[in-house]
Scaffold this motif. Structure first.
Motif, PDB file in Angstrom:
ATOM      1  N   TYR A 113      72.154  24.959  52.128  1.00 41.03           N
ATOM      2  CA  TYR A 113      72.774  25.203  50.828  1.00 41.03           C
ATOM      3  C   TYR A 113      71.827  26.026  49.958  1.00 41.03           C
ATOM      4  O   TYR A 113      70.600  25.840  49.993  1.00 41.03           O
ATOM      5  N   THR A 114      72.410  26.930  49.178  1.00 40.45           N
ATOM      6  CA  THR A 114      71.652  27.717  48.220  1.00 40.45           C
ATOM      7  C   THR A 114      72.426  27.782  46.910  1.00 40.45           C
ATOM      8  O   THR A 114      73.630  27.490  46.868  1.00 40.45           O
ATOM      9  N   HIS A 135      76.065  27.492  53.756  1.00 39.98           N
ATOM     10  CA  HIS A 135      75.889  28.428  54.871  1.00 39.98           C
ATOM     11  C   HIS A 135      75.937  27.636  56.167  1.00 39.98           C
ATOM     12  O   HIS A 135      75.075  26.778  56.412  1.00 39.98           O
ATOM     13  N   ILE A 136      76.913  27.917  57.003  1.00 42.72           N
ATOM     14  CA  ILE A 136      77.060  27.222  58.280  1.00 42.72           C
ATOM     15  C   ILE A 136      76.692  28.190  59.390  1.00 42.72           C
ATOM     16  O   ILE A 136      77.344  29.232  59.568  1.00 42.72           O
ATOM     17  N   ASP A 137      75.639  27.882  60.139  1.00 43.80           N
ATOM     18  CA  ASP A 137      75.140  28.745  61.217  1.00 43.80           C
ATOM     19  C   ASP A 137      75.544  28.179  62.568  1.00 43.80           C
ATOM     20  O   ASP A 137      75.291  26.997  62.860  1.00 43.80           O
ATOM     21  N   GLU A 169      83.861  38.940  50.024  1.00 41.94           N
ATOM     22  CA  GLU A 169      82.641  38.755  49.252  1.00 41.94           C
ATOM     23  C   GLU A 169      81.477  38.296  50.113  1.00 41.94           C
ATOM     24  O   GLU A 169      80.347  38.744  49.951  1.00 41.94           O
ATOM     25  N   TYR A 170      81.740  37.371  51.076  1.00 43.66           N
ATOM     26  CA  TYR A 170      80.658  36.822  51.887  1.00 43.66           C
ATOM     27  C   TYR A 170      80.674  37.356  53.322  1.00 43.66           C
ATOM     28  O   TYR A 170      79.867  36.945  54.135  1.00 43.66           O
ATOM     29  N   ARG A 197      77.023  33.334  61.049  1.00 40.97           N
ATOM     30  CA  ARG A 197      76.894  32.560  59.810  1.00 40.97           C
ATOM     31  C   ARG A 197      78.195  32.681  59.012  1.00 40.97           C
ATOM     32  O   ARG A 197      78.723  33.780  58.824  1.00 40.97           O
ATOM     33  N   TYR A 198      78.685  31.528  58.553  1.00 40.58           N
ATOM     34  CA  TYR A 198      79.862  31.480  57.693  1.00 40.58           C
ATOM     35  C   TYR A 198      79.455  30.853  56.359  1.00 40.58           C
ATOM     36  O   TYR A 198      78.779  29.819  56.327  1.00 40.58           O
TER      37      TYR A 198
END
Length: 237
Positions: A113-114, A135-137, A169-170, A197-198
């Motif tokens: 998380y950020t 962020h899911i890697d 956006e991401y 990464r999602y």
């Protein structure tokens, strides 16, 4: 001959590496054979609980009986001349405070998380209204997959920012994205050894203590390729 072949198919057929089309064809074939066979002359006695006995006659197909797990033993007796097959299935609800062990089989999964500026943060305590990024890697193992499904569920005190309103956006690259109130799922293909990464934007919306569910990533047709994170508890103040 049909019965012999049906038993061979049944013994070799499992949910591992089977597509929905294969499941449908096998089920259809078994159903057609059952219709041709017609009425059977089975008689089965099931004794459980405090000596309660239930007798099943002329069974066709499959019959399911719900039993109290605290009552034992269960005695099954075949009183007829037809072969009958039994399977025992158990199910229980996990306690809220019970921890979930992470799983990594053929694929690795991690969640970080950020804040909106990219600074890493913890999510155990968040202020109401705080917006963050999850962020899911997903890192694939030795095998590629054309049918991966990643599901990230959120605590009931958080809200998902639907990035379709701000398309791209991401930069999440997936064949299909399913956004719900409490979770978001991505469906995609990935080569061996590659990492995807999602990212999803979240908001701490409601005050309280909530459970953070585990994230799950798995091949939809290969049960040996699966990963899951642990669960946790978050507080919105």
């Amino acid at each position: 001959k049909a019965f012999t072949l049906a038993r061979e198919v049944a013994s070799a057929f499992t949910a591992t590496m089977c597509t929905t089309q294969e499941v449908a064809f096998v089920s259809s074939a078994m159903s057609r054979m059952n219709d041709i066979v017609g009425e059977s002359a089975t008689e089965i006695a099931i004794t459980y609980g405090n000596g309660k006995t239930e007798v099943i006659r002329n069974l066709r197909g499959v019959k399911t009986i719900s039993l109290d797990a605290t009552q034992s033993p269960v005695v099954v007796e075949n009183l007829g001349n037809e072969d009958t097959f039994f399977a025992l299935m158990t199910r229980r609800a996990r306690l809220i405070e019970e921890g979930v062990k992470p799983v990594s089989d053929g694929v690795n999964l991690s969640v970080s998380y950020t804040d909106l500026n990219g600074k890493k943060i913890g999510v155990e305590h968040l202020k109401q209204g705080k917006e963050i990024l999850a962020h899911i890697d997903v890192k694939m193992g030795a095998n590629s997959s054309q049918s991966m499904a990643l599901t990230y569920a959120i605590p009931s005190g958080w809200e998902i920012w639907n990035d379709r309103l701000v398309w791209g956006e991401y930069g999440n690259d997936a064949s299909y994205t399913d956004i719900r109130d409490d979770r978001i799922s991505w469906y995609f293909s990935i080569d061996a050894g590659k990492t995807r990464r999602y990212t999803v934007k979240l908001r701490a919306a409601y005050v309280g203590t909530f459970m953070l569910p585990p994230a799950i990533c798995e091949d939809m047709y290969n049960t040996s390729c699966r990963a899951m994170t642990t669960n946790g508890t978050v507080i919105v103040e």
